[in-house]
Design a protein around this motif. Structure first.
Motif, PDB file in Angstrom:
ATOM      1  N   ARG A 218       0.844  -1.189   0.000  1.00 38.34           N
ATOM      2  CA  ARG A 218       0.000   0.000   0.000  1.00 38.34           C
ATOM      3  C   ARG A 218       0.883   1.244   0.000  1.00 38.34           C
ATOM      4  O   ARG A 218       1.895   1.294   0.682  1.00 38.34           O
ATOM      5  N   TYR A 219       0.482   2.248  -0.756  1.00 35.35           N
ATOM      6  CA  TYR A 219       1.228   3.496  -0.799  1.00 35.35           C
ATOM      7  C   TYR A 219       0.863   4.366   0.402  1.00 35.35           C
ATOM      8  O   TYR A 219      -0.184   4.198   1.025  1.00 35.35           O
ATOM      9  N   SER A 220       1.743   5.293   0.706  1.00 33.76           N
ATOM     10  CA  SER A 220       1.474   6.295   1.737  1.00 33.76           C
ATOM     11  C   SER A 220       1.649   7.677   1.117  1.00 33.76           C
ATOM     12  O   SER A 220       2.178   7.810   0.010  1.00 33.76           O
ATOM     13  N   VAL A 221       1.195   8.698   1.819  1.00 35.23           N
ATOM     14  CA  VAL A 221       1.367  10.076   1.349  1.00 35.23           C
ATOM     15  C   VAL A 221       2.077  10.881   2.426  1.00 35.23           C
ATOM     16  O   VAL A 221       1.954  10.589   3.622  1.00 35.23           O
ATOM     17  N   THR A 222       2.825  11.862   2.000  1.00 35.11           N
ATOM     18  CA  THR A 222       3.469  12.784   2.932  1.00 35.11           C
ATOM     19  C   THR A 222       3.136  14.211   2.531  1.00 35.11           C
ATOM     20  O   THR A 222       2.969  14.517   1.344  1.00 35.11           O
ATOM     21  N   GLY A 223       3.030  15.073   3.524  1.00 32.90           N
ATOM     22  CA  GLY A 223       2.755  16.482   3.284  1.00 32.90           C
ATOM     23  C   GLY A 223       3.483  17.337   4.302  1.00 32.90           C
ATOM     24  O   GLY A 223       4.105  16.826   5.243  1.00 32.90           O
ATOM     25  N   LYS A 224       3.391  18.648   4.132  1.00 37.34           N
ATOM     26  CA  LYS A 224       4.104  19.573   5.010  1.00 37.34           C
ATOM     27  C   LYS A 224       3.196  20.748   5.332  1.00 37.34           C
ATOM     28  O   LYS A 224       2.558  21.315   4.445  1.00 37.34           O
ATOM     29  N   VAL A 225       3.120  21.097   6.631  1.00 34.92           N
ATOM     30  CA  VAL A 225       2.314  22.231   7.070  1.00 34.92           C
ATOM     31  C   VAL A 225       3.202  23.230   7.797  1.00 34.92           C
ATOM     32  O   VAL A 225       4.244  22.873   8.343  1.00 34.92           O
ATOM     33  N   SER A 226       2.768  24.489   7.812  1.00 37.22           N
ATOM     34  CA  SER A 226       3.513  25.525   8.527  1.00 37.22           C
ATOM     35  C   SER A 226       3.169  25.474  10.005  1.00 37.22           C
ATOM     36  O   SER A 226       2.221  24.804  10.428  1.00 37.22           O
ATOM     37  N   GLU A 227       3.921  26.224  10.802  1.00 40.73           N
ATOM     38  CA  GLU A 227       3.666  26.253  12.249  1.00 40.73           C
ATOM     39  C   GLU A 227       2.285  26.846  12.552  1.00 40.73           C
ATOM     40  O   GLU A 227       1.680  26.520  13.566  1.00 40.73           O
ATOM     41  N   LEU A 228       1.765  27.685  11.649  1.00 41.19           N
ATOM     42  CA  LEU A 228       0.434  28.260  11.851  1.00 41.19           C
ATOM     43  C   LEU A 228      -0.653  27.216  11.635  1.00 41.19           C
ATOM     44  O   LEU A 228      -1.750  27.328  12.193  1.00 41.19           O
ATOM     45  N   GLN A 229      -0.355  26.206  10.812  1.00 45.00           N
ATOM     46  CA  GLN A 229      -1.337  25.165  10.503  1.00 45.00           C
ATOM     47  C   GLN A 229      -1.173  23.932  11.386  1.00 45.00           C
ATOM     48  O   GLN A 229      -2.085  23.110  11.457  1.00 45.00           O
ATOM     49  N   ARG A 230      -0.022  23.816  12.058  1.00 49.15           N
ATOM     50  CA  ARG A 230       0.303  22.586  12.784  1.00 49.15           C
ATOM     51  C   ARG A 230      -0.760  22.195  13.803  1.00 49.15           C
ATOM     52  O   ARG A 230      -1.143  21.015  13.901  1.00 49.15           O
ATOM     53  N   LEU A 231      -1.256  23.139  14.581  1.00 49.09           N
ATOM     54  CA  LEU A 231      -2.223  22.815  15.630  1.00 49.09           C
ATOM     55  C   LEU A 231      -3.608  22.526  15.068  1.00 49.09           C
ATOM     56  O   LEU A 231      -4.498  22.089  15.803  1.00 49.09           O
ATOM     57  N   SER A 232      -3.791  22.729  13.758  1.00 51.33           N
ATOM     58  CA  SER A 232      -5.090  22.455  13.143  1.00 51.33           C
ATOM     59  C   SER A 232      -5.223  21.010  12.690  1.00 51.33           C
ATOM     60  O   SER A 232      -6.313  20.566  12.344  1.00 51.33           O
ATOM     61  N   ILE A 233      -4.103  20.263  12.682  1.00 50.54           N
ATOM     62  CA  ILE A 233      -4.168  18.885  12.211  1.00 50.54           C
ATOM     63  C   ILE A 233      -3.853  17.923  13.359  1.00 50.54           C
ATOM     64  O   ILE A 233      -3.184  18.284  14.321  1.00 50.54           O
ATOM     65  N   GLU A 234      -4.357  16.694  13.233  1.00 50.51           N
ATOM     66  CA  GLU A 234      -4.126  15.680  14.263  1.00 50.51           C
ATOM     67  C   GLU A 234      -4.251  14.294  13.637  1.00 50.51           C
ATOM     68  O   GLU A 234      -4.794  14.135  12.526  1.00 50.51           O
ATOM     69  N   LYS A 235      -3.726  13.287  14.323  1.00 52.40           N
ATOM     70  CA  LYS A 235      -3.818  11.914  13.835  1.00 52.40           C
ATOM     71  C   LYS A 235      -5.286  11.508  13.692  1.00 52.40           C
ATOM     72  O   LYS A 235      -6.118  11.847  14.518  1.00 52.40           O
ATOM     73  N   GLY A 236      -5.554  10.762  12.620  1.00 54.07           N
ATOM     74  CA  GLY A 236      -6.919  10.316  12.370  1.00 54.07           C
ATOM     75  C   GLY A 236      -7.730  11.274  11.527  1.00 54.07           C
ATOM     76  O   GLY A 236      -8.843  10.944  11.103  1.00 54.07           O
ATOM     77  N   MET A 237      -7.194  12.482  11.271  1.00 53.27           N
ATOM     78  CA  MET A 237      -7.917  13.455  10.455  1.00 53.27           C
ATOM     79  C   MET A 237      -8.007  12.963   9.018  1.00 53.27           C
ATOM     80  O   MET A 237      -7.028  12.487   8.446  1.00 53.27           O
ATOM     81  N   LYS A 238      -9.179  13.066   8.439  1.00 51.78           N
ATOM     82  CA  LYS A 238      -9.407  12.558   7.087  1.00 51.78           C
ATOM     83  C   LYS A 238      -9.016  13.611   6.048  1.00 51.78           C
ATOM     84  O   LYS A 238      -9.047  14.805   6.316  1.00 51.78           O
ATOM     85  N   TYR A 239      -8.675  13.113   4.859  1.00 51.70           N
ATOM     86  CA  TYR A 239      -8.324  14.024   3.771  1.00 51.70           C
ATOM     87  C   TYR A 239      -8.693  13.411   2.430  1.00 51.70           C
ATOM     88  O   TYR A 239      -8.971  12.203   2.308  1.00 51.70           O
ATOM     89  N   THR A 240      -8.689  14.273   1.418  1.00 51.91           N
ATOM     90  CA  THR A 240      -8.920  13.857   0.029  1.00 51.91           C
ATOM     91  C   THR A 240      -7.683  14.205  -0.781  1.00 51.91           C
ATOM     92  O   THR A 240      -7.120  15.294  -0.643  1.00 51.91           O
ATOM     93  N   VAL A 241      -7.257  13.266  -1.620  1.00 53.72           N
ATOM     94  CA  VAL A 241      -6.049  13.437  -2.427  1.00 53.72           C
ATOM     95  C   VAL A 241      -6.429  13.566  -3.900  1.00 53.72           C
ATOM     96  O   VAL A 241      -7.266  12.804  -4.402  1.00 53.72           O
ATOM     97  N   LYS A 242      -5.817  14.536  -4.575  1.00 50.54           N
ATOM     98  CA  LYS A 242      -6.001  14.702  -6.023  1.00 50.54           C
ATOM     99  C   LYS A 242      -4.629  14.926  -6.662  1.00 50.54           C
ATOM    100  O   LYS A 242      -3.697  15.374  -6.000  1.00 50.54           O
ATOM    101  N   THR A 243      -4.535  14.598  -7.962  1.00 51.22           N
ATOM    102  CA  THR A 243      -3.286  14.797  -8.682  1.00 51.22           C
ATOM    103  C   THR A 243      -3.578  15.216 -10.118  1.00 51.22           C
ATOM    104  O   THR A 243      -4.574  14.762 -10.718  1.00 51.22           O
ATOM    105  N   LYS A 244      -2.734  16.060 -10.660  1.00 52.92           N
ATOM    106  CA  LYS A 244      -2.890  16.491 -12.050  1.00 52.92           C
ATOM    107  C   LYS A 244      -2.659  15.335 -13.020  1.00 52.92           C
ATOM    108  O   LYS A 244      -3.127  15.370 -14.157  1.00 52.92           O
ATOM    109  N   ALA A 245      -1.928  14.305 -12.560  1.00 49.98           N
ATOM    110  CA  ALA A 245      -1.652  13.161 -13.421  1.00 49.98           C
ATOM    111  C   ALA A 245      -2.928  12.382 -13.735  1.00 49.98           C
ATOM    112  O   ALA A 245      -3.030  11.758 -14.799  1.00 49.98           O
TER     113      ALA A 245
END
Length: 374
Positions: A218-245
């Motif tokens: 299974r593939y995994s995804v990685t991302g990067k957030v700023s210190e202003l966004q850090r406290l807005s995310i937590e483990k278990g938070m859901k997301y949607t992934v899109k790609t131009k490909a």
């Protein structure tokens, strides 16, 4: 004559005053009509999705490498195929060592011969036991000497068999080391044949890999957030992934890990304006995705209350600054705004406007700053 000139001047002044009166009356009448035709929108609060859109990358999970060991042999046999799913302990490949094979065959032959000799000597011993029991006293001395010699030969043959058994066990252990088993379950990604490994070994530093095994396909995804966004995310938070490909597809997942330390707190001895934190997550499905794809990750945050106005109600200055016209105290007042979150045809307005106020609904209308309104 002088009197006529004065009368003429008075007449011209009265005519000009009349014309000015009529113009002003028509203008006021037109402004009143235009003001009545203007549509307004009542500013109100709405629940708005407050999602974060973050760039990211698709990654493979941990891979195991099985490296070439020339001390075990130059040739090897592969027992799996690329794309196979294997379990922990499955045989992947085995080295071919002709010298060990020869030693094993030789030892087996020697063991067979020794066993035959042992059986013959043992039979002689058994026969001699019978003869001794049946012999006369004068014959027993000779038979007992022969018996001692046979027993000695039998003991020597037992030692030889035990020695051959130890030699065989040693060779079996070495042959067992020629067999390479999977250290974990996974999927075979790549196989390099012996002739490729040998040619690669002449040009590469270190031992080349024979088999690459993806422990979790299974593939995994990685991302990067700023210190202003850090406290807005937590483990278990859901997301949607899109790609131009793959522009018409989307994938879902959730955050599984968030770094606790910033990745760029200091750089070249200077403090950056904002630190960044990495996070990783999984995917419920990965059809059409490939490792290395650049993606956008939309994190689903809790909705917020925001003042929303129609997008078409926004006026723009020559230098592209945004403002709205607010109906206050009987006239239209200009209020500069900043825009934020969107919801369909509405957009968040941040500025000196309040919930319940009336604004001009369409910036393409004849509305203007200072226009009198009811």
């Amino acid at each position: 004559m002088k009197r006529k000139l004065i009368l003429s001047a008075i007449g011209l002044l009265l005519l000009a005053a009349g014309i000015l009166f009529l113009v002003n009356k028509m203008k006021n009448s037109h402004e009143a009509a235009s003001a009545e035709e203007i549509a307004y929108y009542k500013v109100s609060k709405h629940k708005v999705s407050n999602n974060l859109l973050i760039p990211g990358l698709v990654n493979e999970n941990d891979k195991s490498q099985y490296y070439y060991d020339p001390s075990l042999g130059k040739e090897y046999q592969i027992h799996v195929n690329e794309g196979d799913t294997v379990k922990k302990g499955d045989l992947l490949y085995s080295y071919v060592n002709e010298e060990l094979d020869f030693q094993m065959k030789k030892t087996n032959l020697q063991s067979r011969a020794a066993n035959i000799d042992y059986s013959n000597i043992l039979n002689k011993k058994i026969d001699l036991d019978k003869k001794i029991k049946e012999a006369q006293e004068e014959e027993k001395e000779v038979l007992e000497k022969e018996y001692s010699e046979i027993k000695y030969q039998l003991d020597l043959k037992l030692i030889e068999l035990e020695s051959l058994q130890l030699t065989k066990k040693e060779i079996e252990d070495k042959l067992a080391n020629l067999k390479i088993y999977s250290r974990s379950a996974g999927k075979v990604l790549k196989i390099v044949q012996a002739h490729e490994v040998q040619s690669a070994d002449q040009t590469m530093e270190g031992a080349p890999s024979i088999i690459s095994l993806l422990e979790d396909d299974r593939y995994s995804v990685t991302g990067k957030v700023s210190e202003l966004q850090r406290l807005s995310i937590e483990k278990g938070m859901k997301y949607t992934v899109k790609t131009k490909a793959v522009p018409d597809a989307a994938w879902e997942g959730e955050i599984t890990d968030i770094s606790s330390s910033p990745i760029n707190q200091l750089e070249n001895g200077e403090e950056n304006s904002l630190s960044s934190y990495t996070f990783s997550g999984n995917l419920k499905s990965q059809d059409k995705l490939l490792p290395g794809f650049h993606i956008s990750i939309e994190l689903e945050l809790a909705p917020i209350d925001a003042l929303l106005i129609p997008k078409k109600s926004i006026f723009r200055t020559i230098d592209d600054k945004e403002f709205v016209l607010v109906a206050r105290n009987g006239e239209l007042v200009k209020e500069d705004i900043l825009t934020g979150l969107e919801k369909g045809d509405l957009i968040e307005a941040i500025g000196n406007i309040e919930e319940g106020e009336q604004i001009v609904k369409d910036a393409k209308s004849n509305a203007a700053v200072g226009m009198k309104v009811n």
